[in-house]
Structures are given as C-alpha cells and as structure tokens.
Scaffold this active site. Structure first.
Site: not given
Ligand code: GLU
Length: 478
Positions: A240-242
């Site tokens: 996940s990019k976050r």
C-alpha cells in the site's frame, strides 16, 4: 530500430514506488539482455493528479538506479492527436458506437443484476453528439488470448467483458486506448508491466486487432505481454502506498546503495538459475529471462533488502565507503544530499578524522544513514542517553568509581589504544569488573550511548583533552 523494443510507462501521480522501480528494472534488463531499446513514456494524462515534481522524481530515481533509456521521456500528453485519430478510425470501422446512457439509467435497467453495461445502445445507431460516449463493441462470443511470457497464454471469454467506454462525451480518449496507441506508434514489441493491468490486456488486444483492420491504419503486430507478479507486504497484502514504506526516494535517503537496491528489486519475482542472492548488474543483464519470472506474489522484505545492503557496503573498499557516506556526513560537499542533515556543523567536521573513523563503523552499518549517529560524538557534543546514563553511571556507584579512577589514569598514560585498553582492564579488574563492565561508563560518558564503534580506537582518535572533559562532565552529573 532494434528487434526488441520495450517501454516503461509510469504515471506521475505520486512518489515513485518500489513496484514501479521493479517494473522499470525488468524492462531495462530485458532490453539490455536482448540489445534492444528501452523507451520511457510518462503517462501524464491525468491532469488532476499529475505533478511536475512526481515526474522529476521518476527521472531522478531512474538515474539513481542506473536505468538509462534510449528514447524519451515521451510525454503522453503530447500524443493526444494520435489517440483521437485512432478512436476516429475505430469509429469509422464500426468498432465503436455512440451511447448516451447515464449510469443511473443503466443501473435502473439492471435492477440489481450484474453491474456493468448492458449493451442498450449497441444497435440503436445513435448519432454522435456532445452527450454521447463511444463504446467498444466487444464480440459476444469467442475468446481473447493474451500471449503472456510470464503466465503463458491467458484466455478470457469475450462475454465476460461489457462494451466499454473508449471516448468520453467530452472527447477524452480513455487510458486503455491511449496507452496501446502509444505502444503501436513506438513499435513496442513487449509490454512488461504489473499484474494489476492484466484485466485490461484483453481489451487492448481486441482494440489492437480492430485497429489493424481499420482503413488507413498501418497494421502492427500485437506485442507479447509479460505481467509481473504483485509485490506484497508481510501480511501478504498488496503493497500500500500509504501504509508500507514504498517510496524509492526514502531508500535513497536512508543510504541504500543503488547497486544493492537494483540487486534486491531483481529478486522480486525473478531469481538467477543458480539461486544466488548477490548478483551484479552484469550478471543480471546476462541471465535475465522473462521465462524465469514467477507467477506468485513477491514479498517486499525490507529486512532482506537491508541485509543485502549491508553486504554491499561491506564489500566496498575503505575509500569507496568514505565516498559513499559523503552525502550523509558532509552534505555541504555533495551534489546530492539526503533530507536530514547531520547534527554537526561544517566547521566541526574534519574529513581527515572521518577517514580514520570510517573503518571503525564500516563493518557495523547496514545503511549509510546509520553512520551518522554512530560517529556523531567525534564531531560534536552529544547528549548522554538518559537510560544508559542512569544504568551505568547515575545509579551505579561502581560506574562512578570507574570514571573517577579513569580520569586520574587517563590524564597521565601514553595516549594510545593499547595503553587505554590495558589501563581500563587493570582499573576495572581492581574493582572486580569485567572489561565489558569497566568500559560501559566510559563509553557512555564519552560517546553518549552504550553501543558504537570500538571504544579504545575511538578514545585514541578523540584525543585526551576531549575524553577527559567528557568523563569529568558525566561524573559531575552523577
Ligand atoms: N501508466 C500505467 C501505470 O502507471 C502503466 C501502463 C502500462 O504499463 O501499460 O499504471
């Protein structure tokens, strides 16, 4: 033009992340292995989310990783006219039809059955207008095969695809067509990209073939595909990019070596036939083969990356290690600098002293950023770690005695690591302390912490005056 032409087609909508870096690397390796061309195309058509800084981030990360391209960067936004021409050709060829259905109207007709488009306008023969989209007429029967060099032939039933929108009422040509048109224009032979794009591939193959069939369009062979396995985190979930540490920039900032990073990325879904882990760029280029790419998700394991980086660091010569550490220890003399500056000032830093200190930490760090806290006490006054101070000095009368006798002896002995070592052993022995215990209060007082480079070499390098001053200051605090 080379027989093999691949492209990397990132969208500049966020930090350049490890998944994109892996895709870029695999394209680069494939091109270099086959003596082909590597094209960089920036897919900058999402005007709301694009930013110049993200585009610059892609370019600088690729330069850092040594992924040089033969053509580009081509900006997709400069190719709009081609996308429109392709859509017009498809429309003229009867492959697209006008549709004025709103989402609400489609949903209402569906009444809770399978979502998606129901083909309502397919045979209506609507004229195009400012309120019609253009949809692709997906064959009702049959199958579309995506020839994939990783997965083999992947067969999709055409019936599982609705007639999809290719051109919005606003005239915007959607990504799936724009992307393949650019691949046709660039004569791309192999499309190597993430697995998340596999479901788009049959639509693209259908449109590609349809275009070949259209009047006035030069036929181009459908490329081979290679959809690379997803990268997953420890929980085996898609990165996940976050939530996951995925920004390539942050790895550069922490002091991972580009060669180690490239080596690690190459192992995400591919492995050399011999199974070895440390693989040089030359060997990667020599051995890379899409047939050896795995189907299963690849675990992006920061620990393994860090371990590998440590190996690469240890393999550097002392001089190369010093040079590699420069952006972290002497950012003012480096063209590139990490986000965090060291705790010392330029006038406090002595490059010659660093050259003597570096061998003491070379074997002990796994990233270059780790060098900074380890050597800080050589260049500036550091805060004593409160817990360490309490443990070995503040709450330990023997530690305080050790400091007191050391202050006395260190004031008169010959200043060398051997003498310091012998004196500490002897003084500690007289107090019933092992060498390790005898060293602890001295290390804490002088370096601020209980871990760090070898103590006696460090004391020798620091010099008598600084050592005595710090020993006295720590004792005075107890
Ligand atoms: N621009 C797309 C992306 O960043 C890649 C498209 C492709 O490789 O075909 O996801």
């Amino acid at each position: 033009m080379s027989a093999v032409r691949v492209r990397f087609a990132p969208s500049p909508t966020g930090y350049f992340h490890v998944g994109s870096a892996r895709t870029s690397l695999f394209n680069w390796l494939f091109a270099r292995h086959h003596g082909g061309d590597f094209v960089l195309r920036i897919e900058d058509t999402d005007v709301e989310r694009n930013r110049d800084e993200w585009r610059d981030g892609i370019l600088s990360a690729m330069a850092w990783l040594g992924l040089d391209f033969d053509e580009g960067p081509v900006l997709q936004s400069s190719l709009f006219a081609d996308h429109v021409a392709a859509a017009e050709a498809l429309y003229a060829g009867g492959y697209l039809y006008a549709c004025d259905c709103t989402r609400e109207a489609v949903d209402a007709r569906r009444e809770g059955s399978r979502p998606g488009y129901d083909g309502f306008c397919r045979e209506r023969g609507l004229a195009r207008s400012a309120s019609t989209a253009l949809r692709f007429r997906v064959p009702e029967n049959g199958e579309t095969v995506v020839h994939d060099l990783v997965r083999g032939d992947v067969t999709f039933a055409n019936a599982s695809y609705d007639d999809f929108v290719v051109v919005r009422p606003s005239g915007v040509v959607l990504y799936a067509l724009a992307n393949l048109v650019d691949d046709r224009t660039a004569k791309i032979t192999h499309v190597i990209r993430g697995e998340d794009l596999l479901p788009t591939a049959p639509k693209q193959v259908l449109m590609w073939r349809a275009l070949n069939d259209c009047a006035g369009v030069e036929p181009v062979g459908v490329p081979a595909y290679a959809h690379l396995p997803m990268l997953v985190n420890e929980q085996r979930k898609k990165l996940s990019k976050r939530k996951d540490p995925v920004a390539v920039e942050s790895y550069r900032d922490q002091g991972y070596l580009p060669e180690a990073f490239v080596n690690y990325l190459a192992l995400l879904g591919w492995s050399p036939r011999g199974g070895e882990e440390i693989v040089s760029r030359e060997v990667l280029v020599d051995q890379f083969d899409l047939a050896d790419v795995s189907h299963s998700p690849a675990f992006f394991d920061v620990q393994k990356l860090t371990h590998l980086n440590g190996e690469y660091l240890r393999a550097l010569s002392p001089e190369a290690f010093i040079e590699a550490a420069r952006p972290w220890v002497a950012p003012w003399s480096s063209p590139w600098r990490p986000a965090t500056a060291p705790p010392w000032r330029e006038d406090e830093f002595d490059p010659e002293r660093f050259a003597r200190v570096a061998p003491l930490v070379h074997e002990r760090v796994a990233t270059l950023a780790e060098v900074v806290p380890m050597v800080a006490f050589f260049f500036t006054e550091v805060d004593l770690d409160a817990a360490a101070f309490a443990k070995v000095i503040g709450a330990d009368p023997l530690g305080q005695t050790m400091l007191a006798v050391a202050i006395e002896r260190f004031g008169e002995l010959e200043w060398s690591r051997d003498e310091l070592h012998a004196a500490t052993a002897e003084l500690g022995g007289a107090l019933g302390l092992t060498l390790r215990k005898a060293q602890a209060p001295i290390r804490c007082a002088v370096t601020g912490s209980l871990v760090g480079p070898p103590l006696f070499e460090s004391l020798e390098l620091l010099g008598r005056e600084t050592v005595l001053r710090r020993l006295r200051a720590a004792l005075a605090r107890a």
